[in-house]
Each structure stands twice: as C-alpha cells, then as structure tokens.
Design a protein around this motif. Structure first.
Motif, mmCIF file in Angstrom:
data_model
loop_
_atom_site.group_PDB
_atom_site.id
_atom_site.type_symbol
_atom_site.label_atom_id
_atom_site.label_comp_id
_atom_site.label_asym_id
_atom_site.label_seq_id
_atom_site.Cartn_x
_atom_site.Cartn_y
_atom_site.Cartn_z
ATOM 1 N N ALA A 185 0.765 -1.289 -0.030
ATOM 2 C CA ALA A 185 0.021 -0.002 -0.097
ATOM 3 C C ALA A 185 0.872 1.332 -0.015
ATOM 4 O O ALA A 185 2.114 1.182 0.631
ATOM 5 C CB ALA A 185 -0.952 -0.039 1.066
ATOM 6 N N GLU A 186 0.377 2.250 -0.739
ATOM 7 C CA GLU A 186 1.098 3.561 -0.714
ATOM 8 C C GLU A 186 1.339 3.998 0.723
ATOM 9 O O GLU A 186 0.299 3.820 1.411
ATOM 10 C CB GLU A 186 0.381 4.492 -1.660
ATOM 11 N N LYS A 187 2.310 4.567 0.996
ATOM 12 C CA LYS A 187 2.458 5.309 2.499
ATOM 13 C C LYS A 187 1.496 6.265 2.432
ATOM 14 O O LYS A 187 1.174 7.160 1.653
ATOM 15 C CB LYS A 187 3.889 5.696 2.565
ATOM 16 N N VAL A 188 0.572 6.057 3.448
ATOM 17 C CA VAL A 188 -0.608 7.095 3.769
ATOM 18 C C VAL A 188 -0.083 8.441 4.478
ATOM 19 O O VAL A 188 0.430 8.253 5.452
ATOM 20 C CB VAL A 188 -1.664 6.400 4.289
ATOM 21 N N SER A 189 0.021 9.425 3.742
ATOM 22 C CA SER A 189 0.304 10.816 4.342
ATOM 23 C C SER A 189 -0.725 11.489 5.298
ATOM 24 O O SER A 189 -1.867 11.548 4.909
ATOM 25 C CB SER A 189 0.647 11.816 3.184
ATOM 26 N N ASP A 219 -0.859 -10.021 3.696
ATOM 27 C CA ASP A 219 -0.943 -11.576 3.555
ATOM 28 C C ASP A 219 -2.576 -11.693 3.606
ATOM 29 O O ASP A 219 -3.343 -11.288 4.393
ATOM 30 C CB ASP A 219 -0.594 -12.476 4.537
ATOM 31 N N VAL A 220 -3.167 -12.275 2.680
ATOM 32 C CA VAL A 220 -4.760 -12.637 2.663
ATOM 33 C C VAL A 220 -5.075 -13.654 3.687
ATOM 34 O O VAL A 220 -5.053 -14.821 3.576
ATOM 35 C CB VAL A 220 -5.305 -13.275 1.416
ATOM 36 N N SER A 221 -5.398 -13.050 4.942
ATOM 37 C CA SER A 221 -5.426 -13.944 6.062
ATOM 38 C C SER A 221 -6.320 -13.143 6.817
ATOM 39 O O SER A 221 -6.691 -11.987 6.947
ATOM 40 C CB SER A 221 -4.253 -14.130 6.860
ATOM 41 N N LEU A 222 -7.000 -14.011 8.024
ATOM 42 C CA LEU A 222 -7.983 -13.289 8.901
ATOM 43 C C LEU A 222 -7.267 -13.411 10.250
ATOM 44 O O LEU A 222 -6.636 -14.605 10.617
ATOM 45 C CB LEU A 222 -9.271 -14.053 9.046
ATOM 46 N N ALA A 227 -2.877 -3.065 14.960
ATOM 47 C CA ALA A 227 -2.274 -4.094 14.045
ATOM 48 C C ALA A 227 -3.421 -4.758 13.379
ATOM 49 O O ALA A 227 -3.654 -5.017 12.215
ATOM 50 C CB ALA A 227 -1.559 -4.918 14.398
ATOM 51 N N PRO A 228 -4.435 -5.204 14.131
ATOM 52 C CA PRO A 228 -5.716 -6.139 13.854
ATOM 53 C C PRO A 228 -6.412 -5.300 12.746
ATOM 54 O O PRO A 228 -6.955 -5.795 11.773
ATOM 55 C CB PRO A 228 -6.515 -6.466 15.015
ATOM 56 N N VAL A 229 -6.673 -4.075 13.042
ATOM 57 C CA VAL A 229 -7.455 -3.088 12.052
ATOM 58 C C VAL A 229 -6.940 -2.789 10.897
ATOM 59 O O VAL A 229 -7.647 -3.292 9.836
ATOM 60 C CB VAL A 229 -7.606 -1.666 12.908
ATOM 61 N N VAL A 230 -5.573 -2.791 10.781
ATOM 62 C CA VAL A 230 -4.995 -2.487 9.584
ATOM 63 C C VAL A 230 -4.908 -3.756 8.956
ATOM 64 O O VAL A 230 -5.051 -3.740 7.732
ATOM 65 C CB VAL A 230 -3.385 -2.226 10.054
ATOM 66 N N ARG A 231 -4.679 -5.089 9.418
ATOM 67 C CA ARG A 231 -4.674 -6.138 8.758
ATOM 68 C C ARG A 231 -6.062 -6.607 8.258
ATOM 69 O O ARG A 231 -6.105 -6.992 7.057
ATOM 70 C CB ARG A 231 -4.163 -7.396 9.706
ATOM 71 N N LEU A 232 -7.106 -6.251 8.630
ATOM 72 C CA LEU A 232 -8.436 -6.339 8.486
ATOM 73 C C LEU A 232 -8.690 -5.607 7.177
ATOM 74 O O LEU A 232 -9.379 -6.062 6.118
ATOM 75 C CB LEU A 232 -9.521 -6.139 9.369
ATOM 76 N N ASN A 253 -6.579 -4.268 5.105
ATOM 77 C CA ASN A 253 -5.836 -4.785 3.972
ATOM 78 C C ASN A 253 -6.556 -6.353 3.377
ATOM 79 O O ASN A 253 -6.234 -6.495 2.142
ATOM 80 C CB ASN A 253 -4.312 -5.352 4.384
ATOM 81 N N VAL A 254 -7.018 -7.059 4.124
ATOM 82 C CA VAL A 254 -7.469 -8.086 3.898
ATOM 83 C C VAL A 254 -8.760 -7.934 2.954
ATOM 84 O O VAL A 254 -8.862 -8.420 1.651
ATOM 85 C CB VAL A 254 -8.117 -9.068 4.827
#
Length: 611
Positions: free
Chosen positions: A156-160, A186-189, A223-228, A230-231
């Motif tokens: 993902a592009e670095k979010v400014s 990673d496509v994971s939950l 981290a969990p919110v970011v990962r979700l 991204n998923v």
C-alpha cells in the motif's frame, strides 16, 4: 454454550420459546449442536447463527465460500481432524494459524491442533454446514486451479496523515501511518481482540458525546484493524469484486462484496472494531475522521505486484452517515478490467455498426442511457479510445474521473466551488475542442449548452438515466429543450444493461419447456429447437454458476423519419414502434441473442429487460 445461544435467539425474537424447546428435544434424540439443529429444522439460517455466535464470543464470522484457501494451509491439518472437530484452516501468518470453527469454545480442538501444527491458533466462526462443505471441497483431491493462485505481493502507498485542523488529533495532526509491509497484506484473517486496549486507546461513544479523535486515530492504526482493512482491499481484487460495502447496524457490523452485480456477505466483524475500522478507511482516503454528520468522498490508491509487474489500483471511497454509524462503500477502479475494445462489450454487429457510424460524425450528440452500474462509463471510454488521435482535441467533464486516459483532457467536477457540468462545458467551448464528453446531463442548463455545442460543430457524448432509448427524447423535452433542437442535434441514443455470463467451467445444457421460451419472446418454431444453458456452480465461480458480465444494447439511430416524429411531439411509445420498424434491436431482443449464443440464462434476461 447451547442454552446461552438459545436464550439469545429467543431474546432477540429470532426464534420462539416453543421452537427452542422443539430443537432441544430434537437434540436430545439426535445429538449435534443446537445451532446446527435449529438450521436443520428450518427455524433460522446459518448466517443468523454465526452472526449471533460472533457477537457472543467477540470472534469474527466469515463466509468460507468467498475465500480461496492455499493448499499449503489446508495440508497443515488432516481431513480426519478437520471432520472430527468441524474446523478448517483458513490462513497462516508467521506462527499463527487462523482456524474456522463451528464452536470457538472448543479448547480441546484448539489444543490438539496447536500441538499437531506447533502454531498458535486464532479462531474465527463459520457455520457447521459451510465447514463440512469446504472440507469436502478442499480434501477431495480436486485438480481445479484457482486463477488467483499466484503470489500477490501488495504494497500500500504510504498514507500521508498530516492534514488540516480537525482531520486528526486535537492539535490538528493525524498520527503517522507507517508503510504497510507485504506480510501485513497476506490474505488472512486474525482474531480481533481489543480487551487490552478497551477504555485505554478508544471507546465507543454516543452521537452527542465528545469524541476523542486522537484515541480513535490511534485505534485505527492497531495491527488487527490494519490487517483487516488490507484483507478487504486485497481479497476484493482476488474475488473480482466491483464494490466493498462496510455497513454498521444496531447489533451487527456487516461487510459485503459486490461480485458481477450481486452482493455477497463476506464477514461480520465484532462491533468493537466498527469505529476504528471505518476511521482507518477514512484516514487512507484522506478524509476528515472528525466529521461524522456529512457524506464525504475520497480515494485510496494502492500498488500491486503480480508476476513481477507493478500496477496501481484505485478505490473510490464514499461515506454516508446512517442511524448507527457511517456506511462506507469502496468502488474498485481497476484499469486492467476497463474494456476499451468495443467489439468485446457484447454489441450485436448491427447495433455496433450504428454506434460506430454515430461517433464517427464530426458533430452531433451521442447519448448513452441506463441505470447506475450498467456500464455507461465503459462504453463512453471505449468510444473515446477509438476517437483518440493526435489530430483530435478531446475534453471530458466527469464526476468523478474514474480512469485516467492518455491523450484526453479530463476535468473533475467540484460542485462546492461552482465547477459543475454547465460551467465546465462553457469553458470547454473556449478551449477549441473537437470532441466533448459530459459525464451526465442532469438539468436544463447542461442540456442546453450540450445541444448548442452539438449544433456548432462539436461531437458531444453524454449519459442520462432513462429506462430505454425512446424515452430519452421525452426526458430532454421535459427538461425544457425544444423538440426541434433535440431532433436536429441528437445522432443516436443507446440504452444498455449488464447481465451475468454463464461460467464457462461448469456450463451445462438445461431443459426449458417451449411455452416458457415463447413467453419471453422466442417464436414457437424456434422454441422447439433452441438449446438453453445454465451454470452448475463450481469453485471458480463461487458456486454461483456465473462468471463475468456482458452488455445488452438497444441502439436507436435518429433517422429522418424519427426526426419528423420528434418535431411533432410524438410519444415515447410511437417513437419506439417506429424505431423497431426501422430495425432497432430492443434490450429484450439483445438478451434473446445472448440466449441463442449460450452466453447467459433466461433468469438474467428476464431480470433486466421487458417485452
């Protein structure tokens, strides 16, 4: 667990006390879980049981049918163990195994699997029937190849996140969002546990309470919110979704994907992460997380590497305040899916010839009509691409600009500062254009300027929201345009719809009585010999029987006979009769062509067209 689940279902009026007693009696005689027995007896659906269990235990629920699980992950657990405990491995991230379970309280199953695999186990909830189906699918030795079974490394592009006052914490700055790594994507939950942070980093507040923006922004970077998030973004690409719907309700939080025009439930995350997840999406789209009362629009851009080839994906983000929070819809704008070859859109040859003839004229108006999501933008972009030469000055006014096209001057509308279609069109005429595209004719002012441009030597392309081609004339006249101006300026009107294609992997012939075919428009003679097809449902099409979409087109060329009728004020019905007499293929007839070619099903044609 059983009694508590039953009590919750009764308390929320999802089942009656009598139905609960009947199910408990059935369970004593036949065994099994209460939830499965309730579904078996037809008292509730699988989705209801999994949603309640998800809320009860604070564990996400997932729809296994919409996930493609890697073979390496499946092989971590034997079929015997998966069947014994009603579980299925979903993904592996580092030393953590995400495990779909019918019963997330089964610590014996988790301990056994932890011992066998040497991995930490994080549970997610899935219905027992979907797990049984998935076990049969993944352990059956199927040789089907997942078309997405390639290493999709997404960065993902670095979010400014440094914004203006009110966009982040109380001092006017958002917290810095770090660059997301491939591992994050990673496509994971993951199990979303917020117990350690609850009341410390953020809390859910009522509408009239003060919102701690700094805490909310920090929670959105957990981290969990970011990962979700991204998923969601990556899996929408893998599934071929066009939209992601993030929907908050009073006692539920739902995420759905729109695939080939149909919405599918993907997951029901815990309510605790509703606000952080929505804030995360707003921060990525550079929206104001402190503004929850007004709709907002933004964009998220990510870079994707597939087969060592990098490309960019755009998500158009729209937020809307609802009764229980902000609904967020993300529209995936994947330029790779933009079909710019008109011969592949689904035109019948006769209709395509008429459309090409109209756009090759040096002046006049070409109108494309249809509801939202019917492919109008794709058709117009295809036309522009065919006309895009170094000798031509093409200018577009769009709201929003969906795709960037090389060699075309595209202008984004900004209503809040007065840049609307009418204002842009006036400016265009001072820019020496050959071809002008107006995103939509919404009012008299825009229609008047567009028609004047078409009458003064410019080719004008635009869209309207009407049901069919002939009724577009009535719409323009009702806006206040004189009939003689409409008759002399418009070259062609095209109505279109999108219908789903039958999946080529599981396509099979099906029997339909001849009288049923006659009813939808076939002749009695043709109905006796016509072969009709449907999709059986397979892994490639998520058991829907459909994969991809194709257009239906109704192209009404404005001939001299039709111009005479328009000038004397003929109705849409009279125009329709004359156009058909002159050879216009209607939307229904276009659908019948697709049925003859075995491209789609009767249900799709009937759903989108009328006789």
């Amino acid at each position: 667990m059983s009694t508590k689940l039953g009590e919750i279902l009764v308390r929320e009026n999802l089942i009656t006390a009598q139905q609960l007693r009947e199910t408990l009696d059935f369970q004593r005689e036949n065994g099994g879980r209460l939830g499965s027995n309730l579904v078996r007896l037809g008292f509730v659906s699988d989705d209801v049981v999994t949603a309640v269990l998800s809320r009860q235990y604070g564990v996400p629920s997932i729809n296994l049918e919409l996930f493609q699980i890697d073979k390496d992950v499946i092989m971590l657990i034997s079929e015997e163990v998966a069947s014994k405990y009603s579980v299925l491995p979903v993904s592996k991230t580092g030393a953590t195994l995400t495990l779909a379970m019918a019963d997330p309280t089964n610590v014996f199953a988790m301990d056994d699997i932890k011992f066998m695999t040497g991995l930490n186990v994080e549970p997610v909830i899935a219905s027992e029937s979907s797990i049984i189906h998935a076990v049969g699918k993944y352990y059956s030795g199927s040789t089907e190849i997942d078309i997405f079974d390639q290493a999709i490394a997404v960065e993902a592009e670095k979010v400014s996140t440094n914004g203006k006052n009110g966009h982040g914490s109380k001092n006017g700055k958002r917290p810095e969002a770090g660059k997301v790594t491939d591992a994050d994507l990673d496509v994971s939950l993951d199990k979303f546990e917020f117990g350690a942070h609850e009341g410390e980093d953020f809390e859910v507040v009522e509408d009239n309470d003060e919102i701690d923006l700094a805490a909310l922004a920090r929670a959105s970077e957990d981290a969990p919110v970011v990962r979700l998030v991204n998923v969601l973004l990556v899996d929408s690409l893998r599934r071929g979704a066009s939209d992601i719907h993030v929907e908050p309700y009073e006692k539920d939080f739902r995420i759905r994907f729109r695939i080939d025009g149909v919405l599918y439930d993907v997951m029901h995350p815990p309510m605790k992460i509703r606000d952080p997840l929505i804030s995360r999406l707003k921060i990525m789209a550079k929206l104001d997380i402190s503004e929850k009362r007004l709709p907002q629009d933004g964009r998220i851009k990510i870079k994707v590497k597939i087969d060592n080839r990098s490309r960019e994906l755009d998500f158009r983000v729209s937020t809307l305040p609802t009764l229980f929070g902000e609904k967020v819809v993300l529209r995936l704008l994947d330029k790779e899916k933009l079909m710019l070859d008109m011969t592949k859109l689904g035109f019948e040859q006769e209709s395509l010839d008429k459309f090409k003839r109209a756009i090759s004229n040096p002046y006049g108006m070409v109108l494309v009509t249809g509801p939202t999501g019917s492919g109008k933008t794709n058709t117009l972009y295809s036309a522009l691409q065919a006309l895009n030469t170094p000798e031509t000055n093409i200018m577009t006014a769009e709201d929003p600009v969906e795709f960037n096209l090389q060699g075309i001057n595209q202008v984004q509308m900004k209503e809040q500062i007065g840049l609307n279609f009418a204002a842009a069109l006036r400016s265009f005429l001072r820019q020496d254009p050959n071809i002008v595209l107006v995103g939509e004719i919404r009012d008299f002012e825009t229609a008047e300027i567009a028609i004047k441009a078409a009458l003064t030597g410019h080719l004008v392309l635009s869209t309207l929201h009407t049901n069919d081609a002939p009724s577009t004339i009535s719409r323009l006249v009702n806006m206040g345009i004189e009939p003689f101006l409409v008759a002399t300026s418009v070259n062609i009107i095209q109505a279109q719809r999108l219908i789903r294609r039958i999946c080529s992997s599981c396509k099979e012939e099906t029997h339909v009585p001849p009288e049923g075919l006659v009813e939808i428009g076939f002749s009695a003679e043709e109905a006796k010999t016509l072969k009709v097809y449907k999709g059986r449902g397979c892994q490639l099409c998520n058991n829907t029987g459909y994969k991809g979409r194709v257009g239906l087109y109704e192209v009404m060329e404005i001939t001299d006979e039709l111009r005479e009728l328009i000038i004397i004020g003929a109705s849409a019905m009279e125009l329709r009769r004359k156009a058909i007499e002159l050879g216009m293929i209607t939307l229904r007839e276009s659908g019948l062509y697709k049925l003859r070619e075995g491209i789609t099903t009767i249900e799709e044609v009937v759903k989108e067209t009328v006789l």
